[in-house]
Write an enzyme that holds these catalytic residues in place. Structure first.
Site, mmCIF file in Angstrom:
data_model
loop_
_atom_site.group_PDB
_atom_site.id
_atom_site.type_symbol
_atom_site.label_atom_id
_atom_site.label_comp_id
_atom_site.label_asym_id
_atom_site.label_seq_id
_atom_site.Cartn_x
_atom_site.Cartn_y
_atom_site.Cartn_z
ATOM 1 N N GLY A 51 -21.156 -2.261 43.929
ATOM 2 C CA GLY A 51 -20.665 -3.166 42.907
ATOM 3 C C GLY A 51 -20.413 -2.442 41.594
ATOM 4 N N LEU A 52 -20.638 -3.153 40.488
ATOM 5 C CA LEU A 52 -20.416 -2.625 39.143
ATOM 6 C C LEU A 52 -18.975 -2.173 38.956
ATOM 7 C CD1 LEU A 52 -23.723 -0.586 38.576
ATOM 8 C CD2 LEU A 52 -23.184 -2.894 37.800
ATOM 9 N N CYS A 53 -18.035 -2.946 39.486
ATOM 10 C CA CYS A 53 -16.616 -2.614 39.322
ATOM 11 C C CYS A 53 -15.811 -3.862 38.963
ATOM 12 C CB CYS A 53 -16.056 -1.947 40.576
ATOM 13 S SG CYS A 53 -16.446 -2.767 42.136
ATOM 14 N N GLY A 54 -16.397 -4.663 38.064
ATOM 15 C CA GLY A 54 -15.681 -5.834 37.567
ATOM 16 C C GLY A 54 -15.414 -6.849 38.664
#
Length: 291
Positions: free
Chosen positions: A89-92
């Site tokens: 994750g951590l990709c908007g």
């Protein structure tokens, strides 16, 4: 009034977070350059391959001798949705947007009375769709150990899909991924891969005449499985570039937000400290006057 020690701890915590997001942004930027080059380098090959396949498919037409991958089963009752997302994750909104498109398609098909089956490639897509469509899952491909996507990875996914098609498990397969445009724009895309659809390909000019040996049908029968692998490989490369672009943008926003929060907390800390000093001075002055 906030405690000075608590404010100091919060400022230190946000500063640590900003260092992490900044580092992740720089890593994503480095990976983006390689992923973008890979995606852009694959586009001419994919475009040319589709053009050749479009010409062959047009010559064969709706012939009964056409390969099953081209003509289909004659039905569209059972639909397979192949959802490609990231392992992390951590990709908007990158993963959420692909999952949203797949969810909408599944709901439309079910409303039309179709049977939906879902094959996920990437952990985040599986997690996003599990709650609403978990009963429709038929498989998952884990690429978490793959450091750099290669054609062999796409072949593995394609082999799974083709095996299921040959076994009669579905009639139509649609691929869901994000097409890379630039760092801030990744377009969720749905692409039918079975029956093979090359309507978007550019058919060879009419002046070009080719003789095929042994025949168009035989060549198509050999190339169509490769075409599925090629389309999946291209989608995986587009996804890779889109993921890094989205992560770079998301981490840049997070770094900026952390900086703004640090500024606000610093101002609040200074005001609170000034208020404490002022109160102490008032107490000292009042005590002196009393004496």
């Amino acid at each position: 009034m906030p405690n000075l020690k608590d404010l100091k701890n919060r400022i230190a915590s946000v500063k640590s977070t900003r260092k992490i997001t900044k580092a992740m942004q720089m890593v994503a930027a480095a990976k983006l350059r390689r992923a973008q080059e890979a995606a852009e380098d694959s586009r001419p090959y994919t475009k040319r391959f589709n053009a050749v396949m479009a010409g062959l498919a047009a010559s064969v037409g709706g012939s009964d001798s056409a390969p099953k991958l081209l003509r289909g089963t004659g039905s569209d009752q059972v639909q397979l949705l192949v959802v490609l997302t990231a392992e992390r994750g951590l990709c908007g909104g990158f993963n959420a947007n692909i999952a949203k498109l797949a969810r909408q398609k599944a709901q439309e098909l079910k409303a039309a009375g179709k049977t939906v089956k879902i094959l996920t490639v990437g952990k985040k897509g599986r997690d996003a769709l599990r709650r609403d469509l978990g009963d429709d899952f038929i498989g998952h491909v884990d690429l978490s150990e793959v450091k750099r996507i290669g054609y062999a990875d796409a072949q593995g996914v394609a082999k799974d899909i083709l095996t299921r098609f040959d076994a009669g498990e579905f009639d139509v397969a649609t691929l869901f991924f994000a097409e890379f445009v630039n760092v801030v724009t990744q377009v969720p895309t749905a692409q039918q891969i079975i029956p093979a659809s090359y309507e978007g390909g550019v058919v060879e000019e009419a002046s070009a005449v080719y003789d095929y040996e042994p025949s168009e049908e035989a060549i198509l029968a050999d190339l169509l499985p490769r075409g599925v692998s090629t389309q999946i490989f291209s989608a995986l490369l587009e996804n890779g570039a889109s993921e890094q672009g989205a992560r770079m943008s998301a981490m840049d926003n997070a770094t900026r937000n952390a900086g703004e929060m640090i500024d606000k907390l610093t101002i609040e800390f200074n005001r609170s400290r000034q208020a404490v000093i002022t109160n102490e001075l008032i107490e000292i002055i009042s005590g002196a006057e009393a004496l």
